[in-house]
Write a protein that holds these residues in place. Structure first.
Motif, PDB file in Angstrom:
ATOM      1  N   UNK A  38      45.916 -95.884 -15.045  1.00  0.00           N
ATOM      2  CA  UNK A  38      45.367 -97.229 -15.196  1.00  0.00           C
ATOM      3  C   UNK A  38      45.563 -97.720 -16.616  1.00  0.00           C
ATOM      4  N   UNK A  39      45.863 -99.009 -16.737  1.00  0.00           N
ATOM      5  CA  UNK A  39      45.861 -99.668 -18.048  1.00  0.00           C
ATOM      6  C   UNK A  39      44.793-100.761 -18.082  1.00  0.00           C
ATOM      7  N   UNK A  40      43.814-100.635 -17.188  1.00  0.00           N
ATOM      8  CA  UNK A  40      42.696-101.568 -17.009  1.00  0.00           C
ATOM      9  C   UNK A  40      43.098-102.846 -16.301  1.00  0.00           C
ATOM     10  N   UNK A  41      44.375-103.099 -16.161  1.00  0.00           N
ATOM     11  CA  UNK A  41      44.846-104.256 -15.403  1.00  0.00           C
ATOM     12  C   UNK A  41      45.359-103.838 -14.035  1.00  0.00           C
ATOM     13  N   UNK A  42      45.897-102.618 -13.972  1.00  0.00           N
ATOM     14  CA  UNK A  42      46.458-102.091 -12.730  1.00  0.00           C
ATOM     15  C   UNK A  42      46.001-100.655 -12.538  1.00  0.00           C
ATOM     16  N   UNK A  43      46.073-100.207 -11.280  1.00  0.00           N
ATOM     17  CA  UNK A  43      45.664 -98.851 -10.936  1.00  0.00           C
ATOM     18  C   UNK A  43      46.698 -98.268  -9.981  1.00  0.00           C
ATOM     19  N   UNK A  44      47.256 -97.118 -10.353  1.00  0.00           N
ATOM     20  CA  UNK A  44      48.313 -96.500  -9.565  1.00  0.00           C
ATOM     21  C   UNK A  44      47.925 -95.080  -9.177  1.00  0.00           C
ATOM     22  N   UNK A  45      48.297 -94.698  -7.946  1.00  0.00           N
ATOM     23  CA  UNK A  45      48.024 -93.364  -7.416  1.00  0.00           C
ATOM     24  C   UNK A  45      49.339 -92.627  -7.216  1.00  0.00           C
ATOM     25  N   UNK A  46      49.418 -91.418  -7.747  1.00  0.00           N
ATOM     26  CA  UNK A  46      50.607 -90.603  -7.540  1.00  0.00           C
ATOM     27  C   UNK A  46      50.407 -89.690  -6.342  1.00  0.00           C
ATOM     28  N   UNK A  47      51.431 -89.596  -5.497  1.00  0.00           N
ATOM     29  CA  UNK A  47      51.322 -88.786  -4.288  1.00  0.00           C
ATOM     30  C   UNK A  47      52.252 -87.580  -4.309  1.00  0.00           C
ATOM     31  N   UNK A  48      53.000 -87.384  -5.387  1.00  0.00           N
ATOM     32  CA  UNK A  48      53.805 -86.168  -5.492  1.00  0.00           C
ATOM     33  C   UNK A  48      52.966 -85.056  -6.108  1.00  0.00           C
ATOM     34  N   UNK A  61      42.972-103.077  -6.679  1.00  0.00           N
ATOM     35  CA  UNK A  61      43.677-102.395  -5.609  1.00  0.00           C
ATOM     36  C   UNK A  61      44.463-101.223  -6.173  1.00  0.00           C
ATOM     37  N   UNK A  62      44.383-100.076  -5.515  1.00  0.00           N
ATOM     38  CA  UNK A  62      45.143 -98.902  -5.926  1.00  0.00           C
ATOM     39  C   UNK A  62      46.500 -98.926  -5.239  1.00  0.00           C
ATOM     40  N   UNK A  63      47.566 -98.832  -6.032  1.00  0.00           N
ATOM     41  CA  UNK A  63      48.939 -98.897  -5.517  1.00  0.00           C
ATOM     42  C   UNK A  63      49.571 -97.517  -5.618  1.00  0.00           C
ATOM     43  N   UNK A  64      50.133 -97.029  -4.530  1.00  0.00           N
ATOM     44  CA  UNK A  64      50.817 -95.739  -4.562  1.00  0.00           C
ATOM     45  C   UNK A  64      52.163 -95.872  -5.264  1.00  0.00           C
TER      46      UNK A  64
END
Length: 277
Positions: free
Chosen positions: A197-207, A5-8
């Protein structure tokens, strides 16, 4: 690869390093920048200045250009060191390799040496191109035990994964995860909607906005990430914090009509300092 899941990234997700009343510069990290080959000294200086502006206690610059300056007139706080001098520093908390590094034998040998060191590394620009070109360097990166951060744009990511830029852009989330997995690192896939990503989590930047599409902004980001690692944040926290602030600084400046046209990387670093405080 399992779907993640991609987290903002939100404002309350970033980690601001704390300052104690009795603090001294040794508590806030020593950061080195290696790069600045002929014609590209500015790239390394931008990264070093950004590390300093975002709170590093000490900032060093190792410039490879034959005519490299012995002092940064704008920021004389930055200490100039040779590659050999950096090897003898008593303490170094993070190093950035790549801004303006070039592709010479000196650059390649220096990168190989630093990949073997037990120190957190931020790998950017020419360092990524060398890793893509030389399997032995890619192997060293994937085998590191110390934290590694890579900060490719889409073209660099394509070279690292040996696919096309279009393939990167068609599925940026998958690409970010592949980069982190393949090189066992924290990957920052830059672009509109930077992914971490660190292969465990995925983050999306919106700024951030199109004002960041100018020379030097990536160097500023690399210096910011290293600064936060030097101040004690882990690689993932440092990347999330730096990427968010980097984009938010551009947003603030555009809101003041300083950009999007003509916004410079130096202005982004100064605004990021304002925001973090």
């Amino acid at each position: 690869m399992t779907e993640k899941q991609t987290v903002e990234i939100q404002l309350n997700d970033i980690a601001i390093p704390k300052r104690q009343k009795d603090a001294h510069k040794g508590l806030h990290g020593s950061v080195a920048i290696i790069g600045g080959a002929d014609g590209m000294v500015g790239a390394a200086l931008l990264a070093a200045r950004s590390a300093l502006l975002l709170g590093a206690g000490r900032a060093y610059a190792c410039l490879l250009a034959k005519d490299a300056p012995s002092v940064d007139i704008l920021h004389p706080e930055i200490m100039m060191r040779s590659m050999q001098d950096l090897d003898h520093l008593e303490s170094l908390d993070c190093a950035v390799i790549g801004p303006g590094l070039g592709s010479s034998n000196t650059a390649k040998d220096g990168l190989r040496s630093w990949l073997k060191k037990e120190i957190p590394l931020v790998l950017d620009a020419d360092a990524l191109n060398l890793i893509a070109a030389y399997p032995s360097l890619a192997k060293l990166l994937s085998e590191r035990s110390a934290p590694s951060v890579i900060t490719p744009h889409a073209g660099e990511a394509a070279r690292l994964l040996n696919i096309t830029t279009d393939q990167i852009q068609e599925n940026r989330e998958k690409s970010a995860l592949q980069l982190a997995q393949h090189f066992d690192c924290t990957a920052v896939l830059k672009g509109a909607g930077t992914l971490i990503s660190n292969n465990e989590q995925l983050f999306l930047n919106t700024t951030g906005n199109a004002a960041l599409a100018s020379g030097g902004t990536g160097d500023v980001l690399a210096g910011m990430i290293a600064s936060f690692i030097g101040q004690g944040l882990n690689a993932l926290e440092a990347c999330k914090t730096a990427v968010y602030l980097h984009g938010a600084a551009a947003d603030n400046l555009v809101a003041q009509a300083i950009g999007p046209i003509g916004l410079t990387a130096s202005e982004v670093a100064i605004e990021a300092r304002y925001l973090i405080n």
